[in-house]
Write an enzyme that holds these catalytic residues in place. Structure first.
Site, PDB file in Angstrom:
ATOM      1  CD  GLU A 248       5.276  -3.440   2.621  1.00  0.00           C
ATOM      2  OE1 GLU A 248       6.154  -3.984   2.094  1.00  0.00           O
ATOM      3  OE2 GLU A 248       4.342  -3.720   2.454  1.00  0.00           O
ATOM      4  CB  CYS A 282       6.900  -8.019   1.738  1.00  0.00           C
ATOM      5  SG  CYS A 282       5.691  -7.321   2.717  1.00  0.00           S
TER       6      CYS A 282
END
Length: 478
Positions: A248, A282
Site C-alpha cells: 500500500e 495517503c
C-alpha cells in the site's frame, strides 16, 4: 493523565531492550518521550526463529480459536482507548479526538478480520464420476510487515489482523517515530493469551531489518504501507527470493468538483478533511479540479475554512490540527510551496512553518498551480491543498489521471451520468462520490499504478496471507 509506555522490543513473548537506542520526541513540544531500543542482527535472528515456531502452532490453531483471541485483544484495546489515544497524541501530535477515533478504527480492523478468519471457504468443483476436486486455503507463512508513522495504531492493526486471522505468524517493524501504538496492540494480544512467537515487534534501522528478513526462506510475504520509492526497493528485494508482496504505497488524491454540486458544502468538507491528521494521510484529498463556473466561489469558501483551522498541541481542547509528525517534513513542504509560487501559483493562505517550537506548518491553499510545479506530481503529505479550475469533466478526469499514483480519488456531483464516468474512468483503487471517506474495515483498500499491489480489508483482505491448493482425488489409479 496517562503515562507514555515503556519502549521495548517484543520477541518470542518477551519484552526486551537492546544495545542501542534512539529518542522518541513529542512533535508539539520537541521534548523527549522515551528511548526506543534498536534491534540488532541477533535480535532479528531470534525474532525469525520465534516466528517460525509460532507459525507451526498458530497455523494449526482452529479458526474459531484464533478469532476468539483476536476478539479478546480487540476488547482490551477498546477498554484502553483513552490510554492508547493519549500515547498517540504525545508521539504523533494529532488532536486527541482524532487519536481516539484512530484507536476505534484499529479495533474494527481486528473485529472484522476475526470474523473473516472463520469464513476462509474453499470449494468443491464438479468432476467426472470417481473424481473429487476441491480447493483449499493455507496460511502463507511468516509475514514481515512494515508500518508507517502517520497512523501509529491503525496501520499496524491492518497487517497484524490480516496475518493472525489467516493463521500466519508476523514480525512487525513499526515506525520508530511513533512506536507506542504498536506496543499497545502487542500488550493487548499478550494479555489476551496469544502464544509466544506468533506476534513479534521490532524497531531499528529500516534497511538493516528489511535486508535481513526479506531474503529469509521462511518469510513468505512482505507487507508494507509506505512510500512508492521504498515499496519498489522492497519489492525488488522480495523478487530475488520469489516472495509475495502486499504493497500500500503513495497517493496524490484528486478531487473532481462538478458544476452541479452544493459548492459551499463541498468546499467546507474538503477543507476540513484536507487538514485531518495535518494532511499526513495517503488518501488525503489534495489536487482539487473545480469546474470553472464555480471555481472562485469554491476557492473562497475552502480558503476561509482552511485558514480558520485551529492549530496547536493535540492535547488542548478545540485543536483541529496538530504539528507534523517529524521535523523532516517542514523543509519539504516549504520547498514545495516556494517552487509552486515561483512558477506562478497563487498562495491563498498559509505556506510556512508556525511558531518557534514544535513542527507546525500552517494550513495552506495554493490556487491556479501550473502543471510544471513539483507539487502537481509529488504528494505533499502535509496540510497543503491545490485548487485548479477546469473547463469540463473531460479535462478534470484527464488531469486527475495525469500522475503515476492511483490510491484514492473523490468526486462531488449529483448527476448520474457524471457519476458513471467517474466510476469508469478515474484510475484509482478507491473512489468516493459526495463523501471523503476512503475505506472501512469491510471494504477492500489498496491502489493501482504506482500506489501498490493487493488489498487490505473486506472479503479480499486475507487473500495475500493465504496460498491456494487445488486437490484432485481419484477413486482409482489413472
Amino acid at each position: 493523565m496517562y503515562s507514555y509506555p515503556e519502549l521495548k522490543l517484543f520477541i518470542n513473548g518477551e519484552w526486551r531492550g537492546a544495545a542501542e537506542d534512539m529518542a522518541v520526541v513529542n512533535p508539539a513540544t520537541e521534548e523527549e518521550l522515551g528511548r526506543l531500543p534498536k534491534a540488532g542482527i541477533s535480535d532479528l535472528q531470534e525474532a525469525l526463529a520465534a516466528a517460525e515456531q509460532g507459525l507451526r502452532l498458530w497455523s494449526r490453531t482452529p479458526p474459531r480459536a484464533r478469532a476468539d483471541i483476536i476478539l479478546r485483544a480487540a476488547a482490551l484495546m477498546r477498554e484502553r482507548q483513552e490510554e492508547i489515544a493519549q500515547s498517540i497524541t504525545a508521539e504523533h501530535g494529532k488532536p486527541l479526538p482524532q487519536a481516539r477515533l484512530e484507536v476505534i478504527r484499529g479495533v474494527e480492523f481486528f473485529e472484522w478480520d476475526a470474523g473473516e478468519a472463520m469464513r476462509v471457504y474453499g470449494r468443491v468443483i464438479p468432476a467426472a464420476p470417481g473424481s473429487h476436486i476441491s480447493v483449499h486455503h493455507h496460511p502463507i507463512g511468516v509475514v514481515a510487515a512494515f508500518s508507517p508513522w502517520n497512523f501509529p495504531m491503525s496501520q499496524p492493526a491492518r497487517k497484524i489482523a490480516g496475518a493472525l486471522a489467516s493463521g500466519c505468524s508476523i514480525i512487525l517493524k513499526a515506525a520508530e517515530e511513533t512506536p507506542a501504538g504498536a506496543i499497545h496492540i502487542v500488550r493487548a494480544f499478550e494479555d489476551a493469551g496469544l502464544p509466544a512467537g506468533v506476534l513479534n515487534l521490532i524497531f531499528g534501522t529500516p534497511s538493516e531489518i528489511s535486508g535481513y528478513l526479506i531474503p529469509q526462506p521462511s518469510v513468505r510475504l512482505v507487507a508494507l504501507t509506505g512510500s512508492t520509492a521504498v515499496g519498489r526497493q522492497l519489492t525488488a528485494l522480495a523478487a530475488q527470493s520469489d516472495t509475495r508482496v502486499l504493497m500500500e504505497l503513495g497517493g496524490h488524491a484528486p478531487v473532481i468538483v462538478c458544476e452541479d454540486t452544493d459548492v459551499e458544502r463541498a468546499a467546507i468538507s474538503g477543507a476540513v478533511r484536507k487538514m485531518r491528521n495535518a494532511g499526513q494521510v495517503c488518501t488525503s484529498p489534495t489536487r482539487f479540479f473545480i469546474h470553472q463556473d464555480i471555481f472562485e466561489q469554491f476557492a473562497e469558501a475552502f480558503t476561509r475554512r482552511a485558514a480558520a483551522t485551529v492549530v496547536g498541541n493535540g492535547v488542548e481542547p478545540g485543536v483541529e490540527m496538530g504539528p507534523l509528525a517529524n521535523d523532516r517534513r517542514v523543509p519539504v513542504l516549504s520547498a514545495l510551496v516556494e517552487d509552486a509560487v515561483a512558477k506562478g501559483a497563487e498562495l491563498r493562505c498559509g505556506g510556512a512553518a508556525m511558531g518557534e517550537r514544535g513542527y507546525f506548518f500552517a494550513p495552506t491553499v495554493l490556487a491556479n498551480v501550473p502543471d510544471n510545479a513539483r507539487i502537481m506530481q509529488e504528494e505533499p503529505f502535509g496540510p497543503i491543498a491545490i485548487l485548479n479550475p477546469v473547463r469540463d469533466l473531460d479535462e478534470a478526469i484527464a488531469r486527475a489521471n495525469a500522475v503515476p499514483y492511483g490510491l484514492a480519488g473523490y468526486g462531488f456531483t449529483n448527476r448520474a451520468d457524471y457519476m458513471a464516468r467517474l466510476v469508469d474512468e478515474v484510475e484509482v483503487g478507491n473512489l468516493s462520490i459526495n463523501t471523503l471517506e476512503a475505506s472501512l474495515p469491510e471494504t477492500p483498500f489498496g491502489g493501482v499504478k504506482a500506489s501498490g499491489y493487493g488489498r487490505e480489508g473486506g472479503t479480499e483482505g486475507l487473500e495475500s496471507y493465504l496460498t491456494i491448493k487445488n486437490v484432485w482425488h481419484s477413486a482409482e489409479i489413472r
